[in-house]
Each structure stands twice: as C-alpha cells, then as structure tokens.
Design a protein around this motif. Sequence first.
Motif, PDB file in Angstrom:
ATOM      1  N   THR A   1       0.835  -1.196   0.000  1.00 11.78           N
ATOM      2  CA  THR A   1       0.000   0.000   0.000  1.00 11.78           C
ATOM      3  C   THR A   1       0.871   1.247   0.000  1.00 11.78           C
ATOM      4  O   THR A   1       2.076   1.196   0.284  1.00 11.78           O
ATOM      5  CB  THR A   1      -0.912   0.035   1.230  1.00 11.78           C
ATOM      6  N   LEU A   2       0.254   2.383  -0.288  1.00 13.70           N
ATOM      7  CA  LEU A   2       0.991   3.648  -0.320  1.00 13.70           C
ATOM      8  C   LEU A   2       1.582   3.980   1.042  1.00 13.70           C
ATOM      9  O   LEU A   2       2.733   4.397   1.147  1.00 13.70           O
ATOM     10  CB  LEU A   2       0.046   4.775  -0.775  1.00 13.70           C
ATOM     11  N   ALA A   3       0.823   3.795   2.094  1.00 14.47           N
ATOM     12  CA  ALA A   3       1.268   4.208   3.423  1.00 14.47           C
ATOM     13  C   ALA A   3       2.172   3.186   4.093  1.00 14.47           C
ATOM     14  O   ALA A   3       3.012   3.548   4.925  1.00 14.47           O
ATOM     15  CB  ALA A   3       0.057   4.485   4.303  1.00 14.47           C
ATOM     16  N   GLY A   4       2.004   1.904   3.745  1.00 14.81           N
ATOM     17  CA  GLY A   4       2.674   0.865   4.519  1.00 14.81           C
ATOM     18  C   GLY A   4       3.814   0.143   3.844  1.00 14.81           C
ATOM     19  O   GLY A   4       4.318  -0.846   4.378  1.00 14.81           O
ATOM     20  N   ASN A   5       4.275   0.615   2.682  1.00 16.32           N
ATOM     21  CA  ASN A   5       5.332  -0.121   1.975  1.00 16.32           C
ATOM     22  C   ASN A   5       6.715   0.147   2.572  1.00 16.32           C
ATOM     23  O   ASN A   5       6.969   1.200   3.155  1.00 16.32           O
ATOM     24  CB  ASN A   5       5.312   0.221   0.481  1.00 16.32           C
ATOM     25  N   ALA A   6       7.604  -0.828   2.412  1.00 17.12           N
ATOM     26  CA  ALA A   6       8.947  -0.757   2.992  1.00 17.12           C
ATOM     27  C   ALA A   6       9.776   0.355   2.370  1.00 17.12           C
ATOM     28  O   ALA A   6      10.640   0.940   3.031  1.00 17.12           O
ATOM     29  CB  ALA A   6       9.651  -2.097   2.820  1.00 17.12           C
ATOM     30  N   GLN A   7       9.533   0.656   1.094  1.00 16.37           N
ATOM     31  CA  GLN A   7      10.287   1.728   0.451  1.00 16.37           C
ATOM     32  C   GLN A   7      10.042   3.050   1.162  1.00 16.37           C
ATOM     33  O   GLN A   7      10.988   3.794   1.457  1.00 16.37           O
ATOM     34  CB  GLN A   7       9.883   1.860  -1.016  1.00 16.37           C
ATOM     35  N   ARG A   8       8.790   3.358   1.442  1.00 15.85           N
ATOM     36  CA  ARG A   8       8.464   4.617   2.126  1.00 15.85           C
ATOM     37  C   ARG A   8       9.072   4.644   3.526  1.00 15.85           C
ATOM     38  O   ARG A   8       9.591   5.676   3.960  1.00 15.85           O
ATOM     39  CB  ARG A   8       6.947   4.776   2.202  1.00 15.85           C
ATOM     40  N   LYS A   9       9.025   3.525   4.214  1.00 21.39           N
ATOM     41  CA  LYS A   9       9.576   3.461   5.571  1.00 21.39           C
ATOM     42  C   LYS A   9      11.072   3.754   5.565  1.00 21.39           C
ATOM     43  O   LYS A   9      11.578   4.502   6.418  1.00 21.39           O
ATOM     44  CB  LYS A   9       9.306   2.087   6.181  1.00 21.39           C
ATOM     45  N   LEU A  10      11.796   3.187   4.600  1.00 25.07           N
ATOM     46  CA  LEU A  10      13.235   3.417   4.535  1.00 25.07           C
ATOM     47  C   LEU A  10      13.545   4.866   4.182  1.00 25.07           C
ATOM     48  O   LEU A  10      14.439   5.484   4.773  1.00 25.07           O
ATOM     49  CB  LEU A  10      13.869   2.477   3.502  1.00 25.07           C
ATOM     50  N   ASP A  11      12.810   5.430   3.223  1.00 28.65           N
ATOM     51  CA  ASP A  11      13.048   6.821   2.832  1.00 28.65           C
ATOM     52  C   ASP A  11      12.759   7.781   3.981  1.00 28.65           C
ATOM     53  O   ASP A  11      13.486   8.761   4.190  1.00 28.65           O
ATOM     54  CB  ASP A  11      12.185   7.183   1.624  1.00 28.65           C
ATOM     55  N   LEU A  12      11.694   7.518   4.725  1.00 25.55           N
ATOM     56  CA  LEU A  12      11.386   8.364   5.885  1.00 25.55           C
ATOM     57  C   LEU A  12      12.511   8.299   6.909  1.00 25.55           C
ATOM     58  O   LEU A  12      12.872   9.313   7.526  1.00 25.55           O
ATOM     59  CB  LEU A  12      10.064   7.921   6.524  1.00 25.55           C
ATOM     60  N   LEU A  13      13.070   7.108   7.088  1.00 26.40           N
ATOM     61  CA  LEU A  13      14.136   6.913   8.071  1.00 26.40           C
ATOM     62  C   LEU A  13      15.427   7.587   7.639  1.00 26.40           C
ATOM     63  O   LEU A  13      16.100   8.256   8.436  1.00 26.40           O
ATOM     64  CB  LEU A  13      14.367   5.413   8.285  1.00 26.40           C
ATOM     65  N   VAL A  14      15.783   7.443   6.357  1.00 27.38           N
ATOM     66  CA  VAL A  14      17.077   7.926   5.872  1.00 27.38           C
ATOM     67  C   VAL A  14      17.016   9.379   5.398  1.00 27.38           C
ATOM     68  O   VAL A  14      17.894  10.188   5.723  1.00 27.38           O
ATOM     69  CB  VAL A  14      17.592   7.023   4.731  1.00 27.38           C
ATOM     70  N   LEU A  15      15.985   9.722   4.624  1.00 24.53           N
ATOM     71  CA  LEU A  15      15.908  11.041   3.998  1.00 24.53           C
ATOM     72  C   LEU A  15      15.141  12.045   4.842  1.00 24.53           C
ATOM     73  O   LEU A  15      15.477  13.233   4.881  1.00 24.53           O
ATOM     74  CB  LEU A  15      15.236  10.943   2.622  1.00 24.53           C
ATOM     75  N   GLY A  16      14.085  11.573   5.491  1.00 28.15           N
ATOM     76  CA  GLY A  16      13.196  12.473   6.205  1.00 28.15           C
ATOM     77  C   GLY A  16      12.081  12.959   5.300  1.00 28.15           C
ATOM     78  O   GLY A  16      12.238  13.058   4.078  1.00 28.15           O
ATOM     79  N   GLU A  17      10.945  13.251   5.880  1.00 30.28           N
ATOM     80  CA  GLU A  17       9.752  13.616   5.122  1.00 30.28           C
ATOM     81  C   GLU A  17       9.951  14.825   4.229  1.00 30.28           C
ATOM     82  O   GLU A  17       9.440  14.900   3.110  1.00 30.28           O
ATOM     83  CB  GLU A  17       8.596  13.859   6.100  1.00 30.28           C
ATOM     84  N   ALA A  18      10.727  15.812   4.695  1.00 31.25           N
ATOM     85  CA  ALA A  18      10.888  17.063   3.948  1.00 31.25           C
ATOM     86  C   ALA A  18      11.627  16.868   2.632  1.00 31.25           C
ATOM     87  O   ALA A  18      11.473  17.673   1.710  1.00 31.25           O
ATOM     88  CB  ALA A  18      11.634  18.084   4.808  1.00 31.25           C
ATOM     89  N   HIS A  19      12.427  15.823   2.510  1.00 29.36           N
ATOM     90  CA  HIS A  19      13.227  15.597   1.311  1.00 29.36           C
ATOM     91  C   HIS A  19      12.589  14.584   0.361  1.00 29.36           C
ATOM     92  O   HIS A  19      13.260  14.084  -0.538  1.00 29.36           O
ATOM     93  CB  HIS A  19      14.623  15.106   1.700  1.00 29.36           C
ATOM     94  N   MET A  20      11.298  14.301   0.552  1.00 24.54           N
ATOM     95  CA  MET A  20      10.609  13.308  -0.263  1.00 24.54           C
ATOM     96  C   MET A  20       9.530  13.966  -1.121  1.00 24.54           C
ATOM     97  O   MET A  20       9.131  15.102  -0.886  1.00 24.54           O
ATOM     98  CB  MET A  20       9.997  12.223   0.641  1.00 24.54           C
ATOM     99  N   TYR A  21       9.060  13.226  -2.100  1.00 24.72           N
ATOM    100  CA  TYR A  21       7.988  13.669  -2.987  1.00 24.72           C
ATOM    101  C   TYR A  21       6.658  13.642  -2.227  1.00 24.72           C
ATOM    102  O   TYR A  21       6.404  12.721  -1.450  1.00 24.72           O
ATOM    103  CB  TYR A  21       7.933  12.737  -4.194  1.00 24.72           C
TER     104      TYR A  21
END
Length: 370
Positions: free
Chosen positions: A168-188
């Motif tokens: 899903t959009l909210a629960g996928n591992a890709q989003r979790k890793l990007d939030l952890l490494v990049l932070g929300e402000a640096h994401m699309y």
Amino acid sequence: MTIQQQRSQAIDVLRGLTVALMIMVNMPGSPATTYAPFLHADWHGLTLTDLVFPTFMFVVGTALSFTLEKYQGMGEAAVLKKICTRTALIFLCGFLMYWFPFVGVDGGSVSMLPLSGTRVFGVLQRIALGYCAAALLLHYSGAKGAVVFALLALFGYWALLAGFGDYTLAGNAQRKLDLLVLGEAHMYHGEGVAFDPEGILSTLPSIVNVLAGYFAGRLVRRLGASYESIARLMMAGAVLALLALAWSSVFPLNKKLWTSSYTLITIAIDLGVLALLLYVIDLRGQRGWTYFFEVFGRNTLFIYLLSELVATLFFLFRIGGLSVFDWVYLNLFRPWAGTYNGTLLWAAVYMLGCWLVGYLLDRRKIYIKL
C-alpha cells in the motif's frame, strides 16, 4: 565473438521516442482534463505513461553496450573516474532541478530556498544511480555477474517489500526506509503523503532495466539488424511477459513501487518495441520519419532537463492570477480544441518546442553530454 561497430538507427529512434513521450506525459494538467493513457496508474496497474521512465532506463543500458567497450583500454582509475564523474553530474543536475529556481519571493523580499525542503531523489538521480551500478557491475563482474545481480535484485526486492511492510501507499517498505534515511521534507509529496516513487529501495530493481538494455544493445551489435536478432528479442520479451503476468498475481504491477513484475513487463515491452523498430527501420528501410526522433536522441538528457526547467518557469510565473501553463491552456488551446484535446495539443506543442531546440543544436553539430 566479434561485436559490430556500427550503431543501430532503431536504438537511436527508441531513445528519441522515449524522450518525446516523457516530455509529453510530464506536461498534461489535472486528471480531469487528461486522457487516461497520459496519466500514471493510481496505484497498481499499467498505462502508457508508466512505460516511459523504465524505457529511459532501458536506453541508458543500450548506450552502455557501446560506451563500456571504450573503457577496456583505460586504466582502472580512469574508468572509475569516468563513471563516477558522470554519475555525480547527472545526480547533481537532478537535485538542482528540484531546487530550481533557487530563490523565493515572500512579502517583496527575495531569499534563497532552503535545502532543508528540497527533494533528494528523482528521475535524473535514478538514471545516474542506474547507470553507475550497471556500468560498475558489467565492467568488474561481466555478463554473468550482472545476471546474478539481476536475479538477486528482483527476488530480494520482493522479499524486502513483503517482509517489512505491505504493497500500500502508506505501509510499503520503500516509504519506511526513505522516511528513516531522507526524512519527510526531502521526499515527494504528490501522492498526498510523503512517498518517493524514485526512492532508495526501488532503485534496486530499476537497475535491472538498465542491464536489460545493455544485453539487448549488445545482441543487436553482435548480430546486426537481422531476423535472428529480432526473433531473439521477441522470444525473450514473450518469456519475460509471461513471467511478469504470473508474478503479478502475488506481486502486483506497480510503477510507483517499481515492483519486480513491473520491471519484467516493461523490459518485455521494450524488447518488443526495439524488435519492431529494427524490422521497420533497418530491415524494411523505412527511414523517412526517423530524423524527428533522432534529434531527441542526440541531446537526450539535456533536452529532458531543459523541458523540466522551462516547465517549472511556466508554472512559477503568472498571468492574471493563472500560471503561464494554465493561461496558455485555457486561452489558446481549450477554447477551440476542447478539454482533453486541448491538454494533449498543448503538451504536443511544448514537446515540439523542445524538439526545435534539439534541432538547432543538431544543425550546428552541438551535442551536450551529461
């Protein structure tokens, strides 16, 4: 086994066709005014637009089938410098494109836009990383190592997404890793939440698209534009399409997650299109229409970057409270062409404007390599 030195015109046309489509699908307005094929699938699924970016990755690989041979006579330090320099340059251009126009106006005062809110990953960044990984893999481990990597990447990515989240959009591992490494402000944020379709984890299967392009390009160079090369491309495409459709029952086709089944189906389609172009252009000799796309293929990354920067300005500057993009659509195209056709024609005209720049560069033999 010898490799032919001549370039295939079909490969150049495929590259140019991809750029033309990429410019067009990036321009249309809202879903309410755009034909469905020119929109991405909402989540799972596949549209014409979903085929464009992986084809761009594929043609990066076909170019590698020519450039890697030139590296063989260079020392290791020179090879690494060349690959890493080009990777850094393309990645930096992508990053600066998202930071552009670098300054903002607030209450009459001009200030630099903060890097703290700039997106890190994106289209050019993925191209850079895909090129880098594929070039290093092929240079140091050869074709066998690249095949092993492709298998590990596709199945490993499936295991990571299945084991550390859902699809899903909210629960996928890709989003979790990007939030952890990049932070929300640096994401699309175009999906309504912080989620980057060109994030860290999904770069892994996208490298396979580049590798597939390399193997296709190498095959065409070795066998030439022949019925044998066309047959092999089509057979490989048919096998990959069947595997992709079977895999999609448990790992859905999804461009934004760049799922492994999506990787395989896009490679299959690219192989089929390349085979068709080889037949029409090189075997049948029908070349009267090809120059248009060859212009795009000769300054590929520059024209794409130009199209994105100018589009940003069109959305930034305003006429009567509307962005230039919306004003042109509402006043010059929609009144006589209609809602959907107006959007399509505006995108086509914008693409032709980018082509004109490429044409002028080609006429002057100016080729800007990133």
